[in-house]
Design an enzyme around this catalytic site. Structure first.
Site, PDB file in Angstrom:
ATOM      1  CE  LYS A  50      -3.877  -2.155   2.436  1.00  0.00           C
ATOM      2  NZ  LYS A  50      -4.673  -2.143   3.682  1.00  0.00           N
ATOM      3  CB  CYS A  67      -1.692   0.498   8.443  1.00  0.00           C
ATOM      4  SG  CYS A  67      -0.698   1.789   9.174  1.00  0.00           S
ATOM      5  CG  ASP A  68      -3.799  -5.238   5.645  1.00  0.00           C
ATOM      6  OD1 ASP A  68      -4.716  -4.673   5.010  1.00  0.00           O
ATOM      7  OD2 ASP A  68      -3.836  -6.433   5.975  1.00  0.00           O
ATOM      8  CB  SER A  69      -5.463  -4.593  11.035  1.00  0.00           C
ATOM      9  OG  SER A  69      -4.789  -3.420  11.385  1.00  0.00           O
ATOM     10  N   GLY A 104       0.346  -4.557  10.346  1.00  0.00           N
ATOM     11  CA  GLY A 104       1.589  -4.264   9.654  1.00  0.00           C
ATOM     12  C   GLY A 104       1.655  -2.778   9.372  1.00  0.00           C
TER      13      GLY A 104
END
Length: 186
Positions: A50, A67-69, A104
């Site tokens: 991203k 970010c990624d969750s 992340g």
């Protein structure tokens, strides 16, 4: 000022509440095409992807944060549930149990420096009745969030305890970001 490479309203609100000046640009990265990685590597890969896509799209001299969750529950990755039935099924399993919320983070500085880290927070979900689960799923909130709950919303009523970073569960570790901003602004 930084560029947030995320469509998440929760991340945007976190930055606003922390008074961190930012702009938002959605990366368009297709999160559904990558399933072969373990949860920690998955969120880190997506955060980096991203940030990288947005870095290529902007001309402004701004650091870019991706970010990624996901929620890891019993070794299974729980992203956003696709349907209310899926959300209910997950909540039946999660009620009264622990899960791991992984986020992340990737910050690309203006000078090309790349900072990447995944933050993990343990989440203990409350023991819930079937009617409580049905009522929560009926709000629609679980369909909007990784793991099927929003700590900052009604889902916060369903969380008994956290071990680790509170803001990480909402989608962005503010303590990590503070440390990174100090590093890149030196």
């Amino acid at each position: 000022m930084l560029m947030l490479a995320s469509a998440s309203p929760a991340r945007h609100r976190l930055l606003q509440q922390a008074l961190i000046p930012h702009q938002v640009m959605v990366s368009g990265v297709d999160e559904e095409t990558i399933h072969h990685l373990d949860p920690v590597r998955l969120v880190q890969h997506l955060a980096e992807a991203k940030a990288g896509v947005v870095r290529q799209q902007i001309e402004a001299a701004l650091p870019v944060l991706g970010c990624d969750s996901v929620l890891e529950f019993d070794g299974t990755v729980f992203g956003k549930p696709a349907t209310a039935v899926e959300a209910s099924s997950r909540w039946q399993r999660m009620a009264g149990a622990w899960g791991l919320l992984h986020t992340g983070h990737c910050l690309l500085s203006v000078n090309g420096e790349r900072l990447s880290e995944t933050v993990t927070t343990r989440v203990l979900f409350s023991a819930l009745s079937d009617s409580e689960i049905e009522a929560y799923v009926a709000t629609g909130e679980p369909l909007l969030c990784a793991g099927g709950f929003a700590l900052e919303g009604q889902g916060g009523l369903m969380v008994e305890r956290l071990e680790g970073c509170f803001s990480n569960v909402i989608g962005l570790s503010l303590p990590l970001l503070r440390r990174w901003l100090l590093v890149i602004n030196e």
